[in-house]
Motif scaffolding. Structure first.
Motif, mmCIF file in Angstrom:
data_model
loop_
_atom_site.group_PDB
_atom_site.id
_atom_site.type_symbol
_atom_site.label_atom_id
_atom_site.label_comp_id
_atom_site.label_asym_id
_atom_site.label_seq_id
_atom_site.Cartn_x
_atom_site.Cartn_y
_atom_site.Cartn_z
ATOM 1 N N PHE A 28 1.128 -0.597 -0.077
ATOM 2 C CA PHE A 28 -0.050 -0.064 0.351
ATOM 3 C C PHE A 28 0.913 1.406 0.109
ATOM 4 O O PHE A 28 0.013 2.088 0.336
ATOM 5 C CB PHE A 28 -0.843 -0.134 1.490
ATOM 6 N N CYS A 30 2.450 3.879 -1.348
ATOM 7 C CA CYS A 30 2.924 4.576 -2.365
ATOM 8 C C CYS A 30 3.921 4.927 -3.367
ATOM 9 O O CYS A 30 3.542 4.636 -4.728
ATOM 10 C CB CYS A 30 1.482 6.398 -2.141
ATOM 11 N N THR A 126 -11.709 2.239 -5.902
ATOM 12 C CA THR A 126 -10.530 2.854 -5.140
ATOM 13 C C THR A 126 -9.560 2.829 -4.472
ATOM 14 O O THR A 126 -9.830 1.924 -4.426
ATOM 15 C CB THR A 126 -11.184 4.326 -4.101
ATOM 16 N N ARG A 128 -6.424 2.442 -2.007
ATOM 17 C CA ARG A 128 -6.325 3.586 -0.692
ATOM 18 C C ARG A 128 -4.167 2.667 -0.304
ATOM 19 O O ARG A 128 -3.710 2.185 -0.388
ATOM 20 C CB ARG A 128 -6.665 3.146 0.583
ATOM 21 N N THR A 130 -0.802 4.761 1.683
ATOM 22 C CA THR A 130 -0.013 5.163 2.671
ATOM 23 C C THR A 130 0.825 6.024 2.171
ATOM 24 O O THR A 130 2.171 5.357 1.641
ATOM 25 C CB THR A 130 0.012 4.000 3.577
ATOM 26 N N GLU A 135 -2.939 8.446 4.461
ATOM 27 C CA GLU A 135 -3.455 7.752 3.748
ATOM 28 C C GLU A 135 -4.363 8.849 2.830
ATOM 29 O O GLU A 135 -3.994 10.074 3.132
ATOM 30 C CB GLU A 135 -3.701 7.244 4.287
ATOM 31 N N CYS A 136 -3.778 8.498 0.916
ATOM 32 C CA CYS A 136 -4.136 9.144 -0.060
ATOM 33 C C CYS A 136 -5.255 8.319 -0.610
ATOM 34 O O CYS A 136 -4.752 6.886 -0.804
ATOM 35 C CB CYS A 136 -3.843 9.910 -0.321
ATOM 36 N N LYS A 137 -6.415 8.352 -1.111
ATOM 37 C CA LYS A 137 -6.849 7.697 -2.263
ATOM 38 C C LYS A 137 -6.256 8.326 -3.421
ATOM 39 O O LYS A 137 -6.543 8.600 -4.002
ATOM 40 C CB LYS A 137 -8.461 7.517 -2.053
ATOM 41 N N TRP A 138 -6.451 6.563 -4.951
ATOM 42 C CA TRP A 138 -6.091 6.421 -5.049
ATOM 43 C C TRP A 138 -7.457 6.396 -6.228
ATOM 44 O O TRP A 138 -8.177 5.273 -6.858
ATOM 45 C CB TRP A 138 -5.041 5.600 -5.673
ATOM 46 N N GLU A 139 -8.619 7.466 -7.010
ATOM 47 C CA GLU A 139 -9.449 7.725 -7.681
ATOM 48 C C GLU A 139 -9.452 6.391 -9.083
ATOM 49 O O GLU A 139 -8.358 6.155 -9.128
ATOM 50 C CB GLU A 139 -10.222 8.696 -7.945
#
Length: 656
Positions: A28, A30, A126, A128, A130, A135-139
């Motif tokens: 997870f 990034c 989406t 998720r 880190t 935490e950031c969401k990759w749409e």
């Protein structure tokens, strides 16, 4: 990688925030996800841990770049002289660059951009990710790099120097002091791109042509003309104007030949533009010509009316903004410039003059910066056709500020007071002192900025580790050293222009001074030639050693600067005629005597030469024109066949 191709070199770097606390990377993470996606895209990836940041170096094999170029539908010239969309399976059909490479630096840069920004979330949900417990969401369908840039995890993406090519250019170009004006233009184009190569080609040709008026001006300075000056100075004025007209006409021919040799003459209006501001914006793909039922149908009349309305609205906005700039120059800058010139003229002490000049230079720097920012704001409200049009509009507006700043004092001394001694003194001051100081600042400031950034990074590292301040921390990686170097940016901001704005501005102001006041001080051409010989090597060192590798830009010419140089030629005809009038009419009676009548006749003849010479000398060589027309005709035939075939297939489907 194809046999015979050189090994891939690292040409791009991604700057990633360094983790404050060691963290076990997982699926997870990034940064790990980005590296994995880059590897899956076929790029060669190398991670480097720096003092304050982490760097991801990128290289691309030729096959990966070729497939990216095919996806972008880049137009490239083939061996039969026709431009076609690039196809990697048929790469042998396309013409290579003068250095043997398949793609130019600008084309490779576009391919890198495409490869980086095409990494999108295609999982249908989406993801998720880190980074340091954040935490950031990759749409869905979102670019991973754009997401990391918006989150501040990725700080920058910038081009890297190719050490082998850089050292060769240093040896054969920047440090080659014996060849005064010779430059490896093809190698410069291969390494820096079309725009920078065009600038150095122009600078080299301009410097070589300066040798002729410099030699004549030196002879006139060494020989006491006496009463002959009333005949020699008008002849010198005619020679200078003709020289300037001939130079720019032959420069247009050379520019056309260079672009044809580089394979950019044909495709300049078709290929995608390289980004100016950096690599943090996603390139727009070049869409192919695909017909559907809407294309075959008649275009709506409302669409044509909208286009016409937008065209005239954009023109009116441009006229309004130009009028605002002109009014600002007349009512704000002009009184300030005349006030300074008047105080300088009536001051008797040299100390007072130097103090006034120092205060003036400080004040004008702030005024010019404010004017540049206002011009950028005005341009944003103009409906220009792309970044190139916006950049040209900015050049015209900002040059108006510099034109008033640089020449109003000279006009004041020459025409109002007729003080030729003071005029020569100011010319020497502007061309020697000002340009020497500008060159020193231009080449020393990048080094000082780099040293300051390196000191801050090392100091921050010492505080983090609690190490002794006496113990030195050195940068171990080349990529971090390049990251700390300044960018090749314009003084008015890099939103529409890069560092070439300041380099062209310096040449334009110099050209205006030496041509508009040629009759007052013929020796000024010698100072300009010596300065330009130094400028060639100084600018080369600046780009190769002191700055990052610039983002490439594609451009068909020197752009708006060509029109500015042409304007300065017309101004030189007017100002030199006024100087000759002052020389002949010492009593100020303004009588139309034979001498003054001859000056007026010379002015009209030179204006006729200026606007009529272009009809006798074509702007492009014959071989370039023939190749271009052949290319256009063949491309038209191919497009016609494709369009007819598409229309027929559509009609057949409708009938079914």
């Amino acid at each position: 990688m194809e046999k015979g191709e050189p090994a891939a070199v690292f040409e791009l770097a991604i700057v990633v925030l360094k983790r404050e606390e060691p963290e076990e990377p997982g699926k997870f993470d990034c940064v790990e996800r980005l590296v994995g996606e880059l590897n899956r895209a076929g790029l060669v990836v190398e991670r480097v841990l720096g003092i304050s940041d982490e760097f991801i170096k990128l290289a691309a094999p030729l096959e990966i770049l070729g497939k990216a170029a095919a996806e972008l539908q880049l137009m490239k010239l083939t061996h039969i002289g026709v431009e076609l969309r690039f196809d990697w399976d048929q790469e042998a059909a396309f013409i290579r660059q003068p250095d043997g490479s398949l793609f130019s630096w600008c084309e490779r840069f576009l391919c890198y951009q495409h490869l980086l920004y095409q990494i999108v979330n295609t999982t249908g949900s989406t993801i998720r990710l880190t980074f340091e417990r954040r935490e950031c969401k990759w749409e869905q369908n979102e670019s991973l790099l754009e997401k990391m840039l918006s989150e501040g995890i990725v700080k920058q993406v910038f081009p890297l120097h190719d050490e082998l090519k850089r050292k060769l250019l240093l040896k054969n170009w920047a440090l080659n002091l014996l060849d005064f004006t010779w430059q490896p233009i093809d190698d410069i184009h291969s390494y820096f791109g079309t725009k920078i190569a065009t600038y150095f080609a122009f600078l080299g040709m301009y410097t070589r042509w300066l040798f002729f008026p410099a030699a004549l001006g030196l002879a006139m300075q060494m020989i006491d003309l006496g009463a002959w000056k009333f005949l020699v100075l008008p002849l010198f004025f005619v020679f200078i104007t003709s020289w300037a007209v001939f130079f720019f006409q032959f420069w247009k021919r050379k520019n056309s030949a260079l672009l044809a040799r580089w394979g950019t003459y044909y495709s300049m209006s078709l290929s995608p533009r390289c980004k100016r501001g950096g690599t943090n914006s996603r390139p727009s793909p070049r869409w192919g010509v695909e017909l559907d039922s809407k294309t075959v149908c008649d275009r709506p009349l409302e669409k044509d009316k909208t286009l016409q309305r937008d065209e005239w609205l954009g023109l009116l906005q441009k006229i309004r903004n130009t009028a605002l700039v002109v009014l600002g120059i007349i009512f704000l800058q002009l009184p300030f410039e005349l006030f300074y010139a008047h105080l300088y003229e009536i001051s008797e002490s040299d100390g007072v003059k130097y103090t006034l000049t120092a205060l003036y230079l400080i004040a004008i720097q702030y005024y010019t910066k404010i004017g540049g920012k206002v011009s950028v704001i005005l341009i944003k409200y103009e409906q220009d056709r792309g970044e190139e049009s916006s950049a040209d509009s900015l050049v015209y507006k900002v040059f108006g500020l510099y034109f008033m700043q640089s020449y109003i004092g000279l006009f004041y001394h020459a025409l109002m007071h007729r003080n030729f001694a003071s005029l020569r003194q100011i010319l020497i001051q502007r061309l020697i002192i000002s340009q020497v100081l500008d060159n020193l600042l231009e080449n020393s400031l990048p080094y000082l900025k780099y040293s300051y950034k390196k000191f801050r990074a090392a100091l921050q590292k010492k505080h983090e580790k609690g190490a002794s301040l006496r113990k030195s921390i050195r940068l171990s990686s080349r990529v971090e050293k390049e990251y700390l170097k300044p960018t090749y940016a314009a003084s008015i901001g890099d939103e529409f222009e890069d560092g070439l704005f300041d380099d062209f501005l310096e040449l334009a102001l110099q050209f205006g001074m030496i041509t508009m006041f040629a009759c007052a001080f013929p020796l000024v051409f010698c100072f300009a030639a010596l300065n330009n010989i130094t400028e060639i090597r100084a600018d080369a060192l600046k780009l190769l050693v002191m700055l990052r590798r610039p983002v490439p830009r594609a451009s068909a010419s020197i752009g708006a600067w060509l029109n500015i140089f042409q304007f300065l030629i017309v101004m030189s005809i007017c100002t030199n005629c006024a100087l000759l009038v002052c020389l002949y009419d010492e009593e100020g009676k303004w009588k139309i005597e034979p001498g003054l009548a001859a000056i007026l006749l010379i002015e009209h003849v030179l204006l006729l030469v200026k606007f009529g010479f272009s009809h006798f000398v074509p702007e492009e060589p014959e071989w370039v024109r023939v190749n271009r027309e052949m290319n256009v005709a063949q491309a038209r035939d191919l497009c016609s066949k494709q369009l007819l075939s598409s229309i027929s297939s559509l009609k057949a489907r409708k009938m079914e």
